[in-house]
Motif scaffolding. Structure first.
Motif, mmCIF file in Angstrom:
data_model
loop_
_atom_site.group_PDB
_atom_site.id
_atom_site.type_symbol
_atom_site.label_atom_id
_atom_site.label_comp_id
_atom_site.label_asym_id
_atom_site.label_seq_id
_atom_site.Cartn_x
_atom_site.Cartn_y
_atom_site.Cartn_z
ATOM 1 N N MET A 198 13.128 -1.351 6.176
ATOM 2 C CA MET A 198 11.994 -0.716 5.533
ATOM 3 C C MET A 198 12.279 0.781 5.466
ATOM 4 O O MET A 198 12.598 1.402 6.470
ATOM 5 C CB MET A 198 10.735 -1.016 6.352
ATOM 6 N N GLU A 199 12.167 1.339 4.294
ATOM 7 C CA GLU A 199 12.446 2.765 4.114
ATOM 8 C C GLU A 199 11.315 3.617 4.672
ATOM 9 O O GLU A 199 10.175 3.180 4.769
ATOM 10 C CB GLU A 199 12.620 3.075 2.635
ATOM 11 N N ASN A 200 11.643 4.862 5.003
ATOM 12 C CA ASN A 200 10.683 5.798 5.576
ATOM 13 C C ASN A 200 9.452 5.964 4.676
ATOM 14 O O ASN A 200 8.324 5.987 5.171
ATOM 15 C CB ASN A 200 11.365 7.144 5.822
ATOM 16 N N SER A 201 9.652 6.047 3.374
ATOM 17 C CA SER A 201 8.518 6.223 2.454
ATOM 18 C C SER A 201 7.618 4.992 2.459
ATOM 19 O O SER A 201 6.389 5.110 2.398
ATOM 20 C CB SER A 201 9.010 6.529 1.041
ATOM 21 N N ALA A 202 8.198 3.817 2.555
ATOM 22 C CA ALA A 202 7.411 2.580 2.610
ATOM 23 C C ALA A 202 6.634 2.502 3.924
ATOM 24 O O ALA A 202 5.486 2.041 3.940
ATOM 25 C CB ALA A 202 8.324 1.371 2.464
ATOM 26 N N ILE A 203 7.237 2.955 4.997
ATOM 27 C CA ILE A 203 6.559 2.980 6.294
ATOM 28 C C ILE A 203 5.349 3.902 6.220
ATOM 29 O O ILE A 203 4.255 3.565 6.671
ATOM 30 C CB ILE A 203 7.518 3.411 7.425
ATOM 31 N N LYS A 204 5.532 5.081 5.630
ATOM 32 C CA LYS A 204 4.425 6.033 5.490
ATOM 33 C C LYS A 204 3.280 5.437 4.686
ATOM 34 O O LYS A 204 2.110 5.557 5.065
ATOM 35 C CB LYS A 204 4.905 7.315 4.804
#
Length: 67
Positions: A1-7
């Motif tokens: 999971m990418e950082n932007s998706a986590i945010k």
């Protein structure tokens, strides 16, 4: 999971609502994504908790042992 998706995921959770983008960045950088197979024990009763788990997909069963 990418950082932007986590945010983006964190923004939908009540606990994290109201945090700034900078605060969300800080939290999302520290998140470790884990995948567990069905039946895996994530933690046991009376053990010291060291992590906060946020369920993205699936479900968790909680139970308490009684004498």
């Amino acid at each position: 999971m990418e950082n932007s998706a986590i945010k983006e995921f964190l923004k939908r959770i009540e606990l994290f609502k109201g945090l700034t983008e900078t605060q969300l960045d800080t939290i999302s950088e520290k998140i470790e994504v884990e995948k567990h197979k069905t039946g895996t024990m994530i933690f046991n009763q009376n053990n010291i908790r060291q992590n906060l788990y946020i369920i993205v997909d699936g479900e968790v069963e909680l139970f308490k042992r009684t004498p």
